[in-house]
Design an enzyme around this catalytic site. Structure first.
Site, PDB file in Angstrom:
ATOM      1  N   HIS A 160      -8.309 -20.508  60.221  1.00  0.00           N
ATOM      2  CA  HIS A 160      -9.601 -19.826  60.091  1.00  0.00           C
ATOM      3  C   HIS A 160      -9.463 -18.456  59.422  1.00  0.00           C
ATOM      4  O   HIS A 160     -10.289 -17.563  59.631  1.00  0.00           O
ATOM      5  CB  HIS A 160     -10.286 -19.660  61.457  1.00  0.00           C
ATOM      6  CG  HIS A 160     -10.407 -20.928  62.236  1.00  0.00           C
ATOM      7  ND1 HIS A 160     -11.406 -21.842  62.024  1.00  0.00           N
ATOM      8  CD2 HIS A 160      -9.614 -21.445  63.215  1.00  0.00           C
ATOM      9  CE1 HIS A 160     -11.244 -22.874  62.843  1.00  0.00           C
ATOM     10  NE2 HIS A 160     -10.160 -22.658  63.569  1.00  0.00           N
ATOM     11  N   SER A 211      -9.247  -3.709  34.251  1.00  0.00           N
ATOM     12  CA  SER A 211     -10.686  -3.484  34.166  1.00  0.00           C
ATOM     13  C   SER A 211     -10.990  -2.569  32.988  1.00  0.00           C
ATOM     14  O   SER A 211     -10.228  -1.645  32.691  1.00  0.00           O
ATOM     15  CB  SER A 211     -11.192  -2.843  35.463  1.00  0.00           C
ATOM     16  OG  SER A 211     -12.494  -2.323  35.285  1.00  0.00           O
ATOM     17  N   LYS A 216      -7.326  -0.889  38.371  1.00  0.00           N
ATOM     18  CA  LYS A 216      -7.414  -2.297  38.742  1.00  0.00           C
ATOM     19  C   LYS A 216      -6.285  -3.140  38.129  1.00  0.00           C
ATOM     20  O   LYS A 216      -5.894  -2.944  36.993  1.00  0.00           O
ATOM     21  CB  LYS A 216      -8.755  -2.886  38.287  1.00  0.00           C
ATOM     22  CG  LYS A 216      -9.982  -2.320  38.988  1.00  0.00           C
ATOM     23  CD  LYS A 216     -10.037  -2.744  40.444  1.00  0.00           C
ATOM     24  CE  LYS A 216     -10.287  -4.225  40.603  1.00  0.00           C
ATOM     25  NZ  LYS A 216     -11.554  -4.685  40.003  1.00  0.00           N
ATOM     26  N   GLU A 235      -7.333 -16.735  39.412  1.00  0.00           N
ATOM     27  CA  GLU A 235      -8.783 -16.938  39.444  1.00  0.00           C
ATOM     28  C   GLU A 235      -9.232 -17.989  38.437  1.00  0.00           C
ATOM     29  O   GLU A 235     -10.143 -18.789  38.711  1.00  0.00           O
ATOM     30  CB  GLU A 235      -9.493 -15.610  39.176  1.00  0.00           C
ATOM     31  CG  GLU A 235      -9.366 -14.624  40.320  1.00  0.00           C
ATOM     32  CD  GLU A 235      -9.985 -13.268  40.009  1.00  0.00           C
ATOM     33  OE1 GLU A 235     -10.010 -12.428  40.921  1.00  0.00           O
ATOM     34  OE2 GLU A 235     -10.417 -13.044  38.866  1.00  0.00           O
TER      35      GLU A 235
END
Length: 438
Positions: free
Chosen positions: A154, A275, A281, A288
């Site tokens: 979980h 970024s 970043k 992804e």
């Protein structure tokens, strides 16, 4: 020039011609189309449909087309209906009327079916190699990093495991994926060449010759089945979807682990981006993109399933839709497996942060309950006792192993000094019941 134009009084409508053509994408099959044609010519000579001289002329013509494509002298472009038209028309232009004999004893239906099976076999083998490379890299990184970390259910810290054991879970998933692909490869390894349009041919062909020449284990048993089903593509695309699901789950973990909230790993700069506005970043774009492209592979599978679900036997033009979705899935999964392998190979693992996460997660709570059970306390009672200990630790910002024996005895007089050795994280991993976690 149309290969089928003899019975028509007028030319095809230009819009229909554009709608009907597949050359822009099935040109990818040129090597397989020529390979299938070479086997067909060889068989034609063997059974007497062509003389040896005719067979030699056609064979040399086909090989010259392939060589010129490879050398860039012949471009895969032009107003052709499909790759079969491209090869045959160029052959006739090179060798003359003898080239028109190539198609004797076959149809475009069995021609495209054999092209696709040959292509599917080749790409399936490539993808199995990519899987094996990723498995090897996972095992190497796992074997060299048997460090403790939290295991989760979980997305909550649950029990202590090792980074090795966690990675090897994906190894085992991918190992099953490899078995599925090998099974699909075995099933699809039958030749449809010689099935004709749907009912074979009255010419005295020998399907065993072409089957053996092309590396298939046998000719397909049923002509109609040979030209009208694409279940082998659906099986491969189903397997691809399962593989992508596994890659997506691993990608999700890499994304989480590389966040500032986890800080378990750092992805190499080679597979990350930045970024345009936030200079600090470092985004896990490789992972992804794999996660995102999983939906694309799923969509391709559903698209072909939907195309096939209502088709009467035998061949229908709807089946032309098999190519773009299969080609796209092959390309997507091939890139995804290679990118994942390189991301895993270049991971920087932050061992201390993993160990700190273990310390703060009450990951030895189950072992405390097991300890009480060994002292003849029923498991449900032990579970209740340990739950109360966890609440106490949360309220006092302590770990279970940091509690004094006096504090533990306030929950159960059963606790003795040996509890600390029993719930030590390294000891937990070394216990016989959990040796596989190492």
């Amino acid at each position: 020039m149309k290969l089928w134009g003899g019975r028509f009084r007028s030319e095809e409508n230009k819009l229909m011609e554009e709608f009907n053509k597949s050359f822009d994408f099935d040109s990818l099959l040129y090597k397989k189309d020529i390979e299938g044609s070479l086997a067909h010519v060889y068989m034609q000579v063997e059974v007497g449909l062509l003389t040896e001289e005719e067979g030699k002329v056609i064979t040399n013509g086909l090989k010259s087309i392939e060589k010129d494509i490879e050398d860039g002298k012949l471009s895969l472009e032009g107003n052709y209906e499909d790759i079969h038209s491209f090869v045959e028309i160029n052959l006739i232009n090179r060798v003359g009327d003898v080239g028109k004999k190539l198609h004797t004893g076959r149809s475009r239906n069995d021609q495209v079916a054999v092209d696709m099976r040959l292509f599917a076999k080749e790409k399936c083998k490539e993808i199995i190699l990519y899987l094996e490379n990723l498995k090897s890299t996972l095992k190497y990184v796992a074997d060299n990093n048997p460090i403790i970390m939290p295991g989760y259910t979980h997305l909550q810290r649950a029990q202590v495991v090792t980074f090795k054991h966690h990675l090897m879970a994906y190894y085992n998933m991918l190992d099953r994926d490899s078995k599925r692909l090998n099974n699909a490869l075995e099933i699809l390894n039958e030749s449809p060449l010689g099935c004709g349009a749907l009912a074979g041919t009255t010419h005295n062909i020998d399907r065993n010759i072409t089957s053996e020449k092309l590396g298939f284990k046998k000719p397909m048993d049923n002509f109609i089945d040979g030209v009208s089903d694409r279940d082998y593509l659906l099986e491969l695309m189903s397997d691809f979807s399962i593989i992508m699901m596994h890659l997506s789950r691993l990608s999700e973990e890499l994304i989480l682990w590389s966040s500032q909230e986890f800080r378990f790993i750092e992805l190499d700069d080679l597979y990350s981006t930045g970024s345009s506005i936030m200079p600090q970043k470092k985004n896990p774009d490789g992972a992804e993109l794999i996660r995102g492209k999983t939906g694309r592979v799923y969509g391709n599978l559903i698209a072909l399933l939907t195309v096939m679900k209502g088709l009467p036997l035998a061949y229908n033009k709807d089946m032309q839709e098999d190519k773009e979705v299969f080609f796209d899935s092959v390309n997507t999964i091939s890139m995804s497996l290679q990118i994942m392998e390189r991301m895993i190979a270049t991971l920087k693992i932050k061992k201390d942060n993993m160990k700190k996460a273990v310390k703060g997660g009450f990951l030895n709570a189950t072992e405390v309950a097991d300890y009480l059970v060994r002292k003849d306390i029923p498991f449900r009672d032990a579970h209740e006792i340990v739950g109360q200990i966890v609440i106490y630790c949360e309220d006092n910002n302590k770990a279970i192993e940091d509690l004094s024996l006096e504090e533990l005895k306030s929950f159960s007089a059963t606790f003795e000094e040996d509890i600390y050795e029993f719930i030590d994280y390294e000891n937990i991993l070394n216990k016989g019941i959990k040796k596989n976690l190492k």
